[in-house]
Design a protein around this motif. Sequence first.
Motif, mmCIF file in Angstrom:
data_model
loop_
_atom_site.group_PDB
_atom_site.id
_atom_site.type_symbol
_atom_site.label_atom_id
_atom_site.label_comp_id
_atom_site.label_asym_id
_atom_site.label_seq_id
_atom_site.Cartn_x
_atom_site.Cartn_y
_atom_site.Cartn_z
ATOM 1 N N GLN A 1 0.806 -1.222 0.000
ATOM 2 C CA GLN A 1 0.000 0.000 0.000
ATOM 3 C C GLN A 1 0.838 1.270 0.000
ATOM 4 O O GLN A 1 0.295 2.374 -0.023
ATOM 5 N N VAL A 2 2.163 1.132 0.056
ATOM 6 C CA VAL A 2 3.057 2.288 0.073
ATOM 7 C C VAL A 2 3.742 2.397 -1.281
ATOM 8 O O VAL A 2 4.318 1.414 -1.766
ATOM 9 N N ILE B 1 8.878 5.577 -2.650
ATOM 10 C CA ILE B 1 9.211 6.157 -1.339
ATOM 11 C C ILE B 1 9.209 5.120 -0.224
ATOM 12 O O ILE B 1 9.405 5.459 0.937
ATOM 13 N N ARG B 2 9.021 3.870 -0.587
ATOM 14 C CA ARG B 2 8.907 2.826 0.424
ATOM 15 C C ARG B 2 10.137 2.752 1.322
ATOM 16 O O ARG B 2 10.036 2.521 2.526
ATOM 17 N N ILE C 1 4.895 3.760 9.890
ATOM 18 C CA ILE C 1 4.822 5.223 9.764
ATOM 19 C C ILE C 1 4.662 5.787 11.166
ATOM 20 O O ILE C 1 3.628 5.585 11.815
ATOM 21 N N THR C 2 5.691 6.482 11.641
ATOM 22 C CA THR C 2 5.675 6.961 13.034
ATOM 23 C C THR C 2 5.271 8.416 13.179
ATOM 24 O O THR C 2 5.117 8.907 14.290
ATOM 25 N N GLY C 3 5.116 9.126 12.076
ATOM 26 C CA GLY C 3 4.742 10.535 12.167
ATOM 27 C C GLY C 3 4.507 11.134 10.796
ATOM 28 O O GLY C 3 4.446 10.414 9.783
ATOM 29 N N GLU D 1 3.508 13.680 1.511
ATOM 30 C CA GLU D 1 2.124 13.330 1.201
ATOM 31 C C GLU D 1 1.782 11.923 1.679
ATOM 32 O O GLU D 1 0.730 11.701 2.294
ATOM 33 N N ALA D 2 2.686 10.966 1.392
ATOM 34 C CA ALA D 2 2.406 9.583 1.795
ATOM 35 C C ALA D 2 2.306 9.463 3.304
ATOM 36 O O ALA D 2 1.410 8.781 3.825
ATOM 37 N N ALA D 3 3.227 10.120 4.017
ATOM 38 C CA ALA D 3 3.180 10.055 5.474
ATOM 39 C C ALA D 3 1.869 10.631 5.992
ATOM 40 O O ALA D 3 1.250 10.073 6.910
ATOM 41 N N TYR D 4 1.416 11.736 5.401
ATOM 42 C CA TYR D 4 0.156 12.348 5.835
ATOM 43 C C TYR D 4 -1.020 11.389 5.616
ATOM 44 O O TYR D 4 -1.831 11.148 6.518
#
Length: 704
Positions: free
Chosen positions: A219-220, A224-225, A237-239, A251-254
């Motif tokens: 799903q990532v 950017i994985r 994903i920690t933040g 964007e992905a982290a968000y």
Amino acid sequence: MILLSRSATSAFLLGRQQLWGHRCASAWTPLATAFNAPPSRRINFTRDDVGLFGMPELRSCEGFYLMRDNVETRTQELILEATSDQRSRKMVDIFDELSDSLCKVADLAEFVRIAHPKGKYSQAAEQACISICGVVESLNTHRSLYQALNHVVKYGDKLPSSEVDRHVASLFLFDFEQCGIHLPENERLRVVRLNDYILQLGQKFMNGAAQPSVIPRTQVPEAIRNYFPTSGDNVIITGLCTNAENEQMREAAYRLYLQPSESQEELLRDLLLCRHELARSCGFETYAHRALNGSTMETPEVVRKFIDELSEKLRSRAQADFAIMTQMKRREGGQQSALAEIWDTPYFTTQLRRQSLEEQANEFLPYFSLGGCMEGLDNLLNALYGVRLENTDMEPGESWHSDIYKLSVIHESEGLLGYIYCDFFERAGKPNQDCHFTIQGGKRLPDGSYQMPIVVVMLGLAQPRWSGPTLLSPARVDNLFHEMGHAMHSMLARTEHQHVTGTRCSTDFAEVPSVLMEYFAGDPRVLRTFARHFQTHEPISEDMLKRLCASKHLFAASETQLQVFYSALDQEYHGAAAQQGVSTTETLKSVQSQYYGLPYVENTAWQLRFSHLVGYGAKYYAYLVSKTIASWIWQTYFESNPFNRQSGEKYRAEILAHGGAVPSRKLVANFLQREMTPSVLADSLITEIDTDESKIKDLMVSRI
């Protein structure tokens, strides 16, 4: 009944002076010299420790048990006095002594529990906290005690009482009724159960909000994985990765970190519903009405008017900020159609600040030694209030760690005002937060003397080294001034009752003195008095000062708009939305479209990470209002001259001296000689934003 708080030797110095240069040795004041070196250590030859904070009972951790037993005994004596027909003291004085007795143990124990490096002390302190909670719970069900206080509030005391006495008595009564003692027994028990359940829900929600998102690798996006840590077939994903240069990563982290969670959604809905039911049981329309009772803003309706007024005035100004961010994004990415998104705002704010500061290798750090900053604080406090900060040697056993400083706060005519213990340096096991603790509140004693306030200011600064003192970034300087603002609120208050001394006031007023201190920390006239190179003693250049002060106000409109959005959402959750059964995400969408200039991102649930909903339920607006009032006070009294003694004395006499003994709305209106309407408050903050914008416009244009 909630009675607890309203929350080196000569050889060593010679070595440092020789290392830094002889010029430095003669230039710093004794206070600055002390804070630019580790705290001096007294060798204990007698082994006659005085105990923590100079309290003989705490020469050992077992002293907490003695303190607990003593306060339990004193509590019973005070209950008998309060319920006696032959009492010879005002009811409010008895209740304040009861509150003072409990707080002296509970506040001290709570601080020791989280800050003391020795486990046996923290464990004994935790047991003391539990014991005091048990005492308070027993008081919450003491109907005779409640009835005695209720009679005095309704019909007046048989002994002469002042307006302040009556106000403080009403505060005690409201705190009493928070637990439903005024209700029929079945309703009271329901309130108790609701309070317990709300506590459990809040703890579970906060724990869930802090958990990382575990996402299947598939799903990532593959591109950017590798930016994220992995565990087996999952990506962790920690933040939000707000400072990541790669936009795809931001964007992905968000999107991934803020994915909806059914369990978090259920916890939040249950929390809001239980709070609503609790408020209704206690006679309030909504939980927001209950939370704002006795506050500066008084009602949710006034808060909403303030939010709406400010929101409307911010809209075009925030859009201008987002337009600048869009320009920056297009320059950086080369995509002429790219728009600034919600995951971009922290990144470009940081980027513009760096560009504006032209920051290279932390060029500002050498000008802000810890000792220099303390000297600056001392000079400012002396100019405004006639107060000096004096580094004071501690007796053996007085401190919980070897790196603590003790300050005596001394007024030029009143003498000693109180003590500030400075726990400034990071260490293993110490909480990573900047904060202020009240250990002992001030109050007028029966013999006319004053019970000295004792507070702790806790920071997380790097330890000083042989190569030089601890150096502070501009943001750390702001934090130091902020927390010292809280401490000085406690020092400069002179209240009759400890229950309302210093920071023990309404939540939306408690931050005013500390935020106001940030205005002083951001004023070039104040900074010039202490911003000097720690080795050469050379003052900071005017160009550096200009860049530093301007950088603090970049994108102020959009940042304020974000706080307005958060505040509006908090109000909505604790208002009518709590009983409508709508998902919290749907409420978020609606509020964001009305109050924020960037759109909601589909399939995200930011609110499920918003842990402040637990601790600041219906009161998140408080920081925004406190900043607005502080801005108003700054503009009215200190902007023309930040060292104005007349203004400082007036501010102390009419604001700081009272703590929470006078309703904060009345204090502010009287001090500023103007009615504190939502429109006036909003205009004050907008005036500040526009003034700062004009100051930095040329700086921004030249660097974008």
